[in-house]
Design a protein around this motif. Structure first.
Motif, PDB file in Angstrom:
ATOM      1  N   SER A 161       2.899   5.923  -2.846  1.00 33.34           N
ATOM      2  CA  SER A 161       4.489   6.554  -3.280  1.00 33.34           C
ATOM      3  C   SER A 161       5.024   6.859  -4.555  1.00 33.34           C
ATOM      4  O   SER A 161       5.582   7.579  -4.613  1.00 33.34           O
ATOM      5  CB  SER A 161       5.663   6.372  -2.063  1.00 33.34           C
ATOM      6  N   ARG A 162       4.316   5.762  -5.502  1.00 37.70           N
ATOM      7  CA  ARG A 162       4.595   5.467  -6.411  1.00 37.70           C
ATOM      8  C   ARG A 162       3.831   5.222  -7.112  1.00 37.70           C
ATOM      9  O   ARG A 162       3.461   3.808  -7.789  1.00 37.70           O
ATOM     10  CB  ARG A 162       6.026   4.005  -6.736  1.00 37.70           C
ATOM     11  N   PRO A 163       2.812   5.349  -7.598  1.00 31.67           N
ATOM     12  CA  PRO A 163       1.507   4.877  -8.332  1.00 31.67           C
ATOM     13  C   PRO A 163       1.738   5.012  -9.692  1.00 31.67           C
ATOM     14  O   PRO A 163       1.146   4.038  -9.863  1.00 31.67           O
ATOM     15  CB  PRO A 163       0.822   6.197  -7.504  1.00 31.67           C
ATOM     16  N   GLU A 164       2.666   5.337 -10.176  1.00 31.71           N
ATOM     17  CA  GLU A 164       2.563   5.116 -12.145  1.00 31.71           C
ATOM     18  C   GLU A 164       3.658   3.325 -11.835  1.00 31.71           C
ATOM     19  O   GLU A 164       3.270   2.368 -12.616  1.00 31.71           O
ATOM     20  CB  GLU A 164       3.767   5.750 -12.705  1.00 31.71           C
ATOM     21  N   GLU A 165       4.404   3.087 -10.823  1.00 30.17           N
ATOM     22  CA  GLU A 165       5.073   1.859 -11.414  1.00 30.17           C
ATOM     23  C   GLU A 165       3.865   0.653 -10.449  1.00 30.17           C
ATOM     24  O   GLU A 165       4.017   0.155 -10.346  1.00 30.17           O
ATOM     25  CB  GLU A 165       6.241   2.236  -9.145  1.00 30.17           C
TER      26      GLU A 165
ATOM     27  N   TYR B  72      -7.242   6.028 -12.977  1.00 27.20           N
ATOM     28  CA  TYR B  72      -6.910   7.142 -11.714  1.00 27.20           C
ATOM     29  C   TYR B  72      -5.774   5.526 -10.707  1.00 27.20           C
ATOM     30  O   TYR B  72      -5.324   4.176 -11.493  1.00 27.20           O
ATOM     31  CB  TYR B  72      -8.234   6.170 -10.818  1.00 27.20           C
ATOM     32  N   LYS B  73      -5.435   5.965 -10.065  1.00 25.81           N
ATOM     33  CA  LYS B  73      -4.074   5.395  -9.135  1.00 25.81           C
ATOM     34  C   LYS B  73      -4.129   4.781  -8.343  1.00 25.81           C
ATOM     35  O   LYS B  73      -5.233   4.727  -7.594  1.00 25.81           O
ATOM     36  CB  LYS B  73      -3.261   6.878  -8.448  1.00 25.81           C
ATOM     37  N   PRO B  74      -3.942   3.475  -8.201  1.00 20.26           N
ATOM     38  CA  PRO B  74      -3.467   2.631  -7.017  1.00 20.26           C
ATOM     39  C   PRO B  74      -4.332   2.579  -5.610  1.00 20.26           C
ATOM     40  O   PRO B  74      -3.358   3.993  -5.800  1.00 20.26           O
ATOM     41  CB  PRO B  74      -2.919   1.652  -7.300  1.00 20.26           C
ATOM     42  N   TRP B  75      -5.337   2.588  -5.583  1.00 18.90           N
ATOM     43  CA  TRP B  75      -6.192   2.580  -4.199  1.00 18.90           C
ATOM     44  C   TRP B  75      -6.815   4.181  -3.885  1.00 18.90           C
ATOM     45  O   TRP B  75      -6.536   4.776  -2.997  1.00 18.90           O
ATOM     46  CB  TRP B  75      -4.425   3.088  -2.872  1.00 18.90           C
TER      47      TRP B  75
ATOM     48  N   TYR C 269       0.539  -0.924  -0.128  1.00 20.20           N
ATOM     49  CA  TYR C 269      -0.183  -0.084   0.034  1.00 20.20           C
ATOM     50  C   TYR C 269       0.546   1.141  -0.372  1.00 20.20           C
ATOM     51  O   TYR C 269       0.475   2.148  -0.747  1.00 20.20           O
ATOM     52  CB  TYR C 269      -0.905  -0.168   1.370  1.00 20.20           C
ATOM     53  N   ARG C 270       1.593   1.480   0.704  1.00 19.01           N
ATOM     54  CA  ARG C 270       2.579   2.717   1.131  1.00 19.01           C
ATOM     55  C   ARG C 270       3.451   3.044  -0.099  1.00 19.01           C
ATOM     56  O   ARG C 270       3.763   4.150  -0.524  1.00 19.01           O
ATOM     57  CB  ARG C 270       3.369   2.148   2.441  1.00 19.01           C
ATOM     58  N   ARG C 271       3.477   1.916  -1.076  1.00 21.15           N
ATOM     59  CA  ARG C 271       4.691   1.912  -2.499  1.00 21.15           C
ATOM     60  C   ARG C 271       3.763   2.310  -3.187  1.00 21.15           C
ATOM     61  O   ARG C 271       3.934   2.986  -4.464  1.00 21.15           O
ATOM     62  CB  ARG C 271       5.337  -0.017  -2.714  1.00 21.15           C
TER      63      ARG C 271
END
Length: 490
Positions: A266-270, A296-299, A261-263
């Motif tokens: 912090s790095r949504p494109e990845e 949209y971005k993950p989460w 989740y933190r990843r």
């Protein structure tokens, strides 16, 4: 606590627990274990235990969280499936209620209408509508504390948008929250409208029943495959004592989930590329990835898990279909899409989401003044600003609900013991003007946005933050000072 309900009648209760689902039984277990002298009742508006896991009866109903974190910390999950079916989760809750004696303190058919706090008496007065074989009547109960464990959505109805020309459709229109008992979908053309957790559960289950299924989505969601059986957990259970194996698996899943989740944040494109690559491997080269590529971005919205990739495998085998389009109108034979195509259907399932509520739609008053939950801040995600002696259980959106529920239930037991030792009657989180409001849930999902006015807010200071982090909450809730300068006692 194993006393029968009748014993509680003469005097005010210590705690009224609203709801006999996963959270309510968890609260009862915490009070039984940590405050065995406290008198409590569980008021359940329906006539069965289990909450969500009894209400929802649609095919394939299951959790998308693993049972090693969705289960209670003190009751190991012994089932083989980590991603468990709804009936298995209901049985687990029933076992937990039996083991703790909580089952003796449940009053079924008891709907809490409102709750009124009197500061002079330091008591809640709670009118209850009782429905049983004799009809309906109303009673009043009093309690020192209220624990709202009724969840966050309406049990009466799901979210159901209207579509043009619905009345012209010749078949059945069904919402998953009101699934008809005994519905036979074999050889029927079924269109499931939606792309969230309910849709990705229903679609493979209906296909297995022999239906010809199309999942119609306005926009895609992030979907990833998750093993239905945790083989590491199964291996540890063979060689280690069950409680130890359970706790090791629980912490393994907590830490992995927190890391990803933190990843992702912090790095949504990845994270997006990674999730899409996983989906592509499951789907193979012949499936159009636009059906699984969100905008949209993950989460930003919840990421959907599918056990053993069942949705992907069936799609690759052409046992079901996914269509990404918008609805122009319903027709007698199905759905006319904006692209000009028509989906023929015998049954249309509107997996369009939940209708969120605050505190189970219980109306609150404090000393005669109505409480608007949408104007309150939430203290540690558990208490409402300026509302005394009330705890609400609200789990995580990015992890298992029960992780936060366990912390909240144990916090109330700890708080009661603290107050008893010091002869205190009232605990209330006082809001100060310097605390700035922020949305309660940082989600773009439609069901959250629709409820923005009724959900409480979080604040920009530590005690008023909703962290969505089990590790942070464990430190703050389980080990933090009770008398922290924000929570005031009388």
């Amino acid at each position: 606590m194993h006393q029968q309900q009748e014993q509680f009648q003469p005097t005010p209760l210590d705690v009224i627990i609203i709801g006999a689902g996963l959270s309510g039984i968890g609260m009862a277990r915490a009070l039984t274990r940590r405050c065995p002298d406290k008198r409590y009742l569980i008021l359940e508006r329906r006539h069965a235990i289990g909450g969500t896991w009894d209400l929802f009866r649609y095919p394939g109903i299951r959790s998308d969280s693993d049972m090693y974190t969705l289960g209670y910390a003190d009751k190991p999950w012994t089932g083989r499936k980590a991603i468990a079916d709804g009936p298995d989760i209901k049985r687990y809750i029933e076992e937990a209620a039996e083991e703790s004696g909580a089952v003796h303190n449940i009053r079924y058919g008891h709907r809490v209408l409102s709750a009124s706090w009197d500061s002079e008496q330091a008591l809640w007065t709670v009118p209850v509508q009782i429905t049983d074989g004799t009809g309906q009547r109303e009673e009043q109960l009093q309690a020192r504390f209220i624990a709202s464990c009724s969840g966050y959505y309406s049990y009466d109805e799901g979210y159901r948008p209207g579509f043009p020309d619905e009345a012209s459709f010749a078949g059945q229109i069904i919402h998953p929250q009101a699934w008809p008992e005994g519905l036979d979908c074999r050889d029927k053309r079924v269109v499931v409208i939606g792309s969230g957790a309910t849709a990705v559960t229903l679609v493979p289950a209906l296909a297995r029943e022999g239906a010809h299924v199309t999942m119609l989505q306005r926009s895609p969601s992030y979907v990833f495959a998750r093993p239905q059986v945790d083989r590491l957990a199964q291996g540890m259970q063979k060689w280690l004592p069950l409680p130890l194996a359970y706790h090791l698996t629980r912490w393994k899943n907590v830490l992995l989930g927190s890391f990803f989740y933190r990843r992702a944040r912090s790095r949504p494109e990845e994270a997006s590329r990674y999730l899409l690559q996983l989906a592509q491997r499951q789907l193979g080269p012949d499936v159009d990835m636009r059906h699984f590529t969100p905008d949209y971005k993950p989460w930003d919205q919840r990421v959907c898990a599918v056990p053993d990739g069942d949705l992907f495998h069936m799609l690759r085998a052409r046992q079901l279909e996914v269509v990404t389009d918008t609805i122009e109108r319903f027709t007698p034979a199905g759905i006319q899409l904006s692209s000009g195509a028509e989906l023929e259907a015998d049954i249309i399932v509107t997996a369009t989401g939940l209708k969120l509520t605050a505190l189970g739609e219980v109306r609150l008053e404090v000393d005669g003044q109505p409480v608007n939950t949408g104007e309150c801040l939430t203290y540690k995600g558990m208490m409402l600003s300026d509302v005394p002696n009330l705890i609400q259980v609200f789990g995580y959106t990015n992890a298992s609900w029960t992780l936060k529920a366990d912390l909240t239930c144990n916090y109330l037991a700890r708080l009661l013991r603290y107050m008893d030792r010091r002869g205190l009657r009232v605990a209330v989180a006082r809001r100060t003007p310097d605390v700035q409001e922020q949305p309660f849930i940082d989600f773009t999902s439609g069901y959250v946005q629709r409820a923005a006015d009724i959900l409480p807010k979080q604040g920009d200071q530590p005690a008023w933050r909703v962290h969505q982090s089990y590790l942070k909450d464990k430190l703050m809730i389980q080990y933090g000072e009770l008398d922290d300068g924000v929570l005031r006692f009388q």
